[in-house]
Scaffold this motif. Structure first.
Motif, mmCIF file in Angstrom:
data_model
loop_
_atom_site.group_PDB
_atom_site.id
_atom_site.type_symbol
_atom_site.label_atom_id
_atom_site.label_comp_id
_atom_site.label_asym_id
_atom_site.label_seq_id
_atom_site.Cartn_x
_atom_site.Cartn_y
_atom_site.Cartn_z
ATOM 1 N N THR A 140 0.821 -1.208 0.000
ATOM 2 C CA THR A 140 0.000 0.000 0.000
ATOM 3 C C THR A 140 0.859 1.264 0.000
ATOM 4 O O THR A 140 0.352 2.363 -0.252
ATOM 5 C CB THR A 140 -0.945 0.034 1.212
ATOM 6 N N PHE A 141 2.143 1.120 0.252
ATOM 7 C CA PHE A 141 3.086 2.229 0.166
ATOM 8 C C PHE A 141 3.045 2.891 -1.211
ATOM 9 O O PHE A 141 3.160 4.117 -1.340
ATOM 10 C CB PHE A 141 4.488 1.698 0.471
ATOM 11 N N PHE A 142 2.875 2.092 -2.255
ATOM 12 C CA PHE A 142 2.890 2.645 -3.611
ATOM 13 C C PHE A 142 1.679 3.536 -3.860
ATOM 14 O O PHE A 142 1.768 4.550 -4.559
ATOM 15 C CB PHE A 142 2.972 1.520 -4.640
ATOM 16 N N ALA A 143 0.545 3.178 -3.267
ATOM 17 C CA ALA A 143 -0.634 4.039 -3.373
ATOM 18 C C ALA A 143 -0.396 5.366 -2.663
ATOM 19 O O ALA A 143 -0.861 6.418 -3.117
ATOM 20 C CB ALA A 143 -1.857 3.332 -2.790
ATOM 21 N N VAL A 144 0.329 5.326 -1.561
ATOM 22 C CA VAL A 144 0.660 6.551 -0.835
ATOM 23 C C VAL A 144 1.481 7.486 -1.720
ATOM 24 O O VAL A 144 1.223 8.693 -1.791
ATOM 25 C CB VAL A 144 1.429 6.223 0.460
ATOM 26 N N LEU A 145 2.476 6.936 -2.410
ATOM 27 C CA LEU A 145 3.306 7.763 -3.291
ATOM 28 C C LEU A 145 2.468 8.385 -4.402
ATOM 29 O O LEU A 145 2.659 9.552 -4.770
ATOM 30 C CB LEU A 145 4.438 6.929 -3.886
ATOM 31 N N ARG A 146 1.524 7.606 -4.951
ATOM 32 C CA ARG A 146 0.695 8.134 -6.021
ATOM 33 C C ARG A 146 -0.224 9.257 -5.515
ATOM 34 O O ARG A 146 -0.342 10.310 -6.132
ATOM 35 C CB ARG A 146 -0.175 7.023 -6.618
ATOM 36 N N GLN A 147 -0.853 9.012 -4.371
ATOM 37 C CA GLN A 147 -1.872 9.926 -3.880
ATOM 38 C C GLN A 147 -1.280 11.215 -3.318
ATOM 39 O O GLN A 147 -1.850 12.291 -3.486
ATOM 40 C CB GLN A 147 -2.715 9.232 -2.813
ATOM 41 N N ALA A 151 3.640 10.543 -7.716
ATOM 42 C CA ALA A 151 4.538 9.596 -8.358
ATOM 43 C C ALA A 151 3.706 8.608 -9.169
ATOM 44 O O ALA A 151 2.583 8.267 -8.792
ATOM 45 C CB ALA A 151 5.366 8.851 -7.315
ATOM 46 N N THR A 152 4.230 8.160 -10.283
ATOM 47 C CA THR A 152 3.494 7.188 -11.080
ATOM 48 C C THR A 152 3.436 5.829 -10.393
ATOM 49 O O THR A 152 2.414 5.161 -10.398
ATOM 50 C CB THR A 152 4.135 7.050 -12.470
ATOM 51 N N ALA A 153 4.560 5.424 -9.796
ATOM 52 C CA ALA A 153 4.615 4.187 -9.002
ATOM 53 C C ALA A 153 4.037 2.992 -9.740
ATOM 54 O O ALA A 153 3.306 2.178 -9.167
ATOM 55 C CB ALA A 153 3.930 4.371 -7.652
ATOM 56 N N GLY A 154 4.359 2.881 -11.034
ATOM 57 C CA GLY A 154 3.915 1.752 -11.825
ATOM 58 C C GLY A 154 4.710 0.497 -11.516
ATOM 59 O O GLY A 154 5.548 0.473 -10.606
ATOM 60 N N PRO A 155 4.471 -0.585 -12.261
ATOM 61 C CA PRO A 155 5.100 -1.865 -11.943
ATOM 62 C C PRO A 155 6.624 -1.832 -11.868
ATOM 63 O O PRO A 155 7.210 -2.367 -10.933
ATOM 64 C CB PRO A 155 4.614 -2.779 -13.067
ATOM 65 N N LEU A 156 7.291 -1.217 -12.841
ATOM 66 C CA LEU A 156 8.749 -1.216 -12.785
ATOM 67 C C LEU A 156 9.255 -0.309 -11.678
ATOM 68 O O LEU A 156 10.279 -0.604 -11.056
ATOM 69 C CB LEU A 156 9.354 -0.793 -14.131
ATOM 70 N N ALA A 157 8.557 0.780 -11.401
ATOM 71 C CA ALA A 157 8.931 1.628 -10.273
ATOM 72 C C ALA A 157 8.842 0.845 -8.972
ATOM 73 O O ALA A 157 9.699 0.972 -8.085
ATOM 74 C CB ALA A 157 8.039 2.865 -10.218
ATOM 75 N N GLN A 158 7.823 0.024 -8.822
ATOM 76 C CA GLN A 158 7.686 -0.811 -7.629
ATOM 77 C C GLN A 158 8.879 -1.762 -7.497
ATOM 78 O O GLN A 158 9.426 -1.953 -6.405
ATOM 79 C CB GLN A 158 6.389 -1.603 -7.693
ATOM 80 N N LEU A 159 9.267 -2.334 -8.623
ATOM 81 C CA LEU A 159 10.369 -3.289 -8.570
ATOM 82 C C LEU A 159 11.716 -2.596 -8.417
ATOM 83 O O LEU A 159 12.659 -3.193 -7.894
ATOM 84 C CB LEU A 159 10.343 -4.183 -9.808
ATOM 85 N N TYR A 160 11.825 -1.349 -8.857
ATOM 86 C CA TYR A 160 13.023 -0.564 -8.538
ATOM 87 C C TYR A 160 13.173 -0.428 -7.030
ATOM 88 O O TYR A 160 14.268 -0.572 -6.483
ATOM 89 C CB TYR A 160 12.931 0.815 -9.199
ATOM 90 N N VAL A 161 12.068 -0.143 -6.346
ATOM 91 C CA VAL A 161 12.097 -0.038 -4.884
ATOM 92 C C VAL A 161 12.575 -1.350 -4.270
ATOM 93 O O VAL A 161 13.449 -1.378 -3.396
ATOM 94 C CB VAL A 161 10.703 0.332 -4.340
ATOM 95 N N LEU A 162 12.012 -2.463 -4.734
ATOM 96 C CA LEU A 162 12.408 -3.768 -4.211
ATOM 97 C C LEU A 162 13.871 -4.055 -4.520
ATOM 98 O O LEU A 162 14.625 -4.523 -3.654
ATOM 99 C CB LEU A 162 11.522 -4.857 -4.813
ATOM 100 N N ALA A 163 14.285 -3.774 -5.758
ATOM 101 C CA ALA A 163 15.672 -4.040 -6.152
ATOM 102 C C ALA A 163 16.653 -3.187 -5.356
ATOM 103 O O ALA A 163 17.767 -3.624 -5.066
ATOM 104 C CB ALA A 163 15.838 -3.782 -7.652
ATOM 105 N N HIS A 164 16.259 -1.964 -5.012
ATOM 106 C CA HIS A 164 17.090 -1.113 -4.167
ATOM 107 C C HIS A 164 17.346 -1.789 -2.822
ATOM 108 O O HIS A 164 18.485 -1.813 -2.332
ATOM 109 C CB HIS A 164 16.397 0.233 -3.964
ATOM 110 N N GLU A 165 16.302 -2.355 -2.230
ATOM 111 C CA GLU A 165 16.468 -3.024 -0.934
ATOM 112 C C GLU A 165 17.320 -4.286 -1.062
ATOM 113 O O GLU A 165 18.120 -4.596 -0.177
ATOM 114 C CB GLU A 165 15.106 -3.351 -0.330
#
Length: 290
Positions: A140-147, A151-165
């Motif tokens: 639900t963090f990604f919805a927070v960024l959008r709202q 931020a667009t927070a689309g699928p690859l953006a989500q996986l960028y976040v995961l890959a960063h971690e």
């Protein structure tokens, strides 16, 4: 970023954990919580006590499997399954580039859950906890960024976040965190260099996506489009220290930076994407080149 519908992703080891309760009464995070979220984003730190009324950590909840997450089609349909499925890609990538790699645990947070590094929730943002070798993400963090931050927070953006971690996990295994301990804040600090290296590692993984295959040799994902790359870059810009300070109503103060500017985060992601993980040594470049 799109998974191939027939790719097998059911072998992932991600778990779901949490209370299943909404954060901050109803799940809508206010501006104060957003500031805390952005303060914590991509770190193991926990500043959730600044929110007030939430200092007491809940009891640990039991873990469960990520249900109905067996194919690429499932991963395309749901954020939690997308993250769980991508853990297979990330483990495969890092096994190929790092000797002695061992996979971290990925926990999909449902509401909130205590960790050795503080409470994991959508108010603290995704983080890696080194003592546990575990990545925590509340989708639900990604919805927070959008709202709240457009931020667009689309699928690859989500996986960028995961890959960063996962990049932080690689740093932990490589001894980077031990060799370059956090020395405070500032544009030339070890903390900023650590975060920019994790961004670079994320870019290197994205470039390698078409090579990662399931047990039958089917590529997990299709090659990312330029629009999807732009979406990931948008996420990197959103979490730049200068952007966070501007959006929080303050002035830009580089001496307080912990993650780097929007420009730096985008540039180091692009460096990894273009040149691979071997180009991600952010610790030997001069401050002006950082």
């Amino acid at each position: 970023m799109t998974f191939n519908d027939n790719a097998k992703v059911g072998g992932n080891t991600a778990k779901r954990r949490g209370r299943g309760a909404a954060i901050a009464g109803g799940g809508v995070v206010g501006l104060g919580a957003i500031a805390v979220l952005l303060l914590n984003i991509f770190t193991g730190g926990d500043f959730s006590g600044l929110l007030g009324g939430g200092a007491q950590q809940p009891a640990a909840a039991p873990e469960s499997e990520i249900a109905d997450c067996d194919t690429g089609a499932d991963a395309n349909a749901r954020d939690d399954c997308r993250l769980a499925a991508a853990s297979l890609n990330l483990d495969q990538y890092w096994t190929g580039v790092m000797e002695g790699y061992r996979a971290p645990q990925l926990i999909i947070v449902d509401g909130e859950t205590p960790t050795q590094c503080g409470t994991a929730s959508n108010a603290t943002g995704p983080f890696y906890c080194p003592p546990e070798e575990t990545v925590y993400v509340d989708p639900t963090f990604f919805a927070v960024l959008r709202q709240q931050y457009d931020a667009t927070a689309g699928p690859l953006a989500q996986l960028y976040v995961l890959a960063h971690e996962y990049g932080h996990h690689a740093q932990n295994l490589l001894g980077v965190m031990q060799q370059y301990p956090n020395n405070g804040t500032g544009p030339d600090s070890n903390g900023v260099r650590t975060e920019l290296q994790a961004d670079c590692y994320a870019g290197a993984w994205v470039a390698d996506l078409p090579k990662q295959v399931d047990e039958d040799g089917v590529p997990f994902m299709q090659a990312p489009t330029q629009q999807q790359i732009n979406d990931a870059l948008n996420a990197a810009a959103t979490v730049g220290d200068d952007h966070i300070q501007q959006e929080s109503g303050g002035f830009v103060n580089p001496e307080s930076w912990t993650h780097g500017s929007s420009e730096q985060r985008q540039r180091w992601f692009a460096t990894g994407y273009q040149d691979g993980a071997t180009a991600c040594d952010t610790f030997t470049v001069s401050g002006r080149s950082l």
